[in-house]
Design a protein around this motif. Sequence first.
Motif, short mmCIF file in Angstrom:
data_model
loop_
_atom_site.label_atom_id
_atom_site.label_comp_id
_atom_site.label_asym_id
_atom_site.label_seq_id
_atom_site.Cartn_x
_atom_site.Cartn_y
_atom_site.Cartn_z
N ALA A 233 0.84 -1.21 0.00
CA ALA A 233 0.00 0.00 0.00
C ALA A 233 0.87 1.26 0.00
CB ALA A 233 -0.94 -0.01 1.21
N THR A 234 1.92 1.25 0.82
CA THR A 234 2.86 2.38 0.88
C THR A 234 3.64 2.52 -0.42
OG1 THR A 234 3.20 1.59 3.13
CG2 THR A 234 4.48 3.49 2.45
N GLN A 237 2.32 4.65 -3.06
CA GLN A 237 2.44 6.10 -2.83
C GLN A 237 3.85 6.61 -3.08
OE1 GLN A 237 0.84 6.49 1.13
NE2 GLN A 237 -1.11 5.60 0.52
N GLU A 255 -4.39 -5.09 2.31
CA GLU A 255 -5.43 -4.26 1.69
C GLU A 255 -4.77 -3.04 1.07
OE1 GLU A 255 -8.99 -1.73 3.59
OE2 GLU A 255 -9.13 -3.89 3.96
N ILE A 256 -5.11 -2.77 -0.19
CA ILE A 256 -4.57 -1.58 -0.87
C ILE A 256 -5.73 -0.77 -1.43
CG2 ILE A 256 -2.39 -2.69 -1.52
CD1 ILE A 256 -3.56 -2.92 -4.39
N ASN A 257 -5.44 0.47 -1.78
CA ASN A 257 -6.43 1.31 -2.44
C ASN A 257 -6.06 1.40 -3.92
OD1 ASN A 257 -8.12 3.22 -3.44
ND2 ASN A 257 -7.83 4.69 -1.76
N PRO A 258 -6.83 0.77 -4.81
CA PRO A 258 -6.52 0.79 -6.24
C PRO A 258 -6.40 2.20 -6.82
CG PRO A 258 -8.18 -0.86 -5.78
CD PRO A 258 -8.03 -0.05 -4.52
N ARG A 259 -7.04 3.18 -6.15
CA ARG A 259 -6.93 4.57 -6.64
C ARG A 259 -5.49 5.05 -6.66
NH1 ARG A 259 -12.08 7.41 -3.94
NH2 ARG A 259 -13.56 6.88 -5.59
N ASP A 260 -4.69 4.51 -5.72
CA ASP A 260 -3.28 4.91 -5.69
C ASP A 260 -2.56 4.45 -6.95
OD1 ASP A 260 -3.57 6.12 -3.23
OD2 ASP A 260 -3.03 4.30 -2.11
N SER A 263 -4.11 6.88 -9.95
CA SER A 263 -3.68 8.29 -9.98
C SER A 263 -2.33 8.47 -10.67
CB SER A 263 -3.63 8.85 -8.56
OG SER A 263 -2.65 8.16 -7.81
#
Length: 330
Positions: A233-234, A237, A255-260, A263
Amino acid sequence: VTMAATRNVMRAVRVFEFGGPEVLKLQSDVLIPDPKENQVLIKVHACGVNPVETYIRSGSYARKPALPYTPGSDVAGVIESVGEHVTAFKKGDRVFTISAISGGYADYAVAAANRIFPLSDKLDFKQGAAIGIPYFTAYRALFQKGRAKAGESVLVHGASGGVGIATCQIARACGLKVLGTAGTEEGMNVVLRNGAHQAFNHREANYTDKIKEYTGMKGVDIIIEMLSNINLATDLQLLSYAGRVMVVGCRGPIEINPRDAMSKESSIIGVSLFLATEEEMHECATAVLEGIEAGWLKPIVGSEYPLAEVAKAHEDIIHSSGARGKMVLL
């Protein structure tokens, strides 16, 4: 008669059931395997220990060998005998392999002739046992899957272990800007001595801010990730636009945020050396042998264990406080 009877047995670690390190049993009456055609028998001087071997042993890995089996693939030693049709090697040759068919945690191991390579006199057997999976994986992650180019930046997340050091050496030799992380002061020094331009301590709370600062907020082009269940996840970013995370190691879900990823139009790419084609393996081997010849490929050997302490080696490779080089069995 007794001499003749004992001469064809060896010591080998056997796994009869999947489980913790305690399922590794050292036996002294295992038959020495015979090399079949296009195979060689190697008298093992050293064998690398890879994290994947602990996953296979525990039964939690996608590939499950038939029981009982002997773990270990990265062997260095001297050829004892060759099977039919083997012309490139002969008895007495110093070699290393990336795939011991009969298992490398043993006094002798059989390997396919197309998976063994001459071991340069520049390297000792312990270093030879540290080449296989680490360097082939590093090369595959950087170039075959990561499409790394000279001038790009690479962050090696967990750079002080076998694959990490291999990645730093290869990336530096190929003209990349190399950043590495380690968990100890000693580990960071190892990383800097082996090709990294800058090292960060991944046990510090704000180390990712320091990486962002160092890259001038642009981010890194490629991340070689050894512990994706903690860092993925990090990582997303820390990437630059169109950056990619190469997943080399993982010990569970995250868990990751696919938006990262959206973007920056970044990619998460899994790396598995076991899926490499014959051509790709040949390409890895060529690069590795050239590196040894040129002198920049120098495996760093970390902890060493006798065969009898194999369970402790498996315990330590997962739970030690910080890697510094490649773990080997002698």
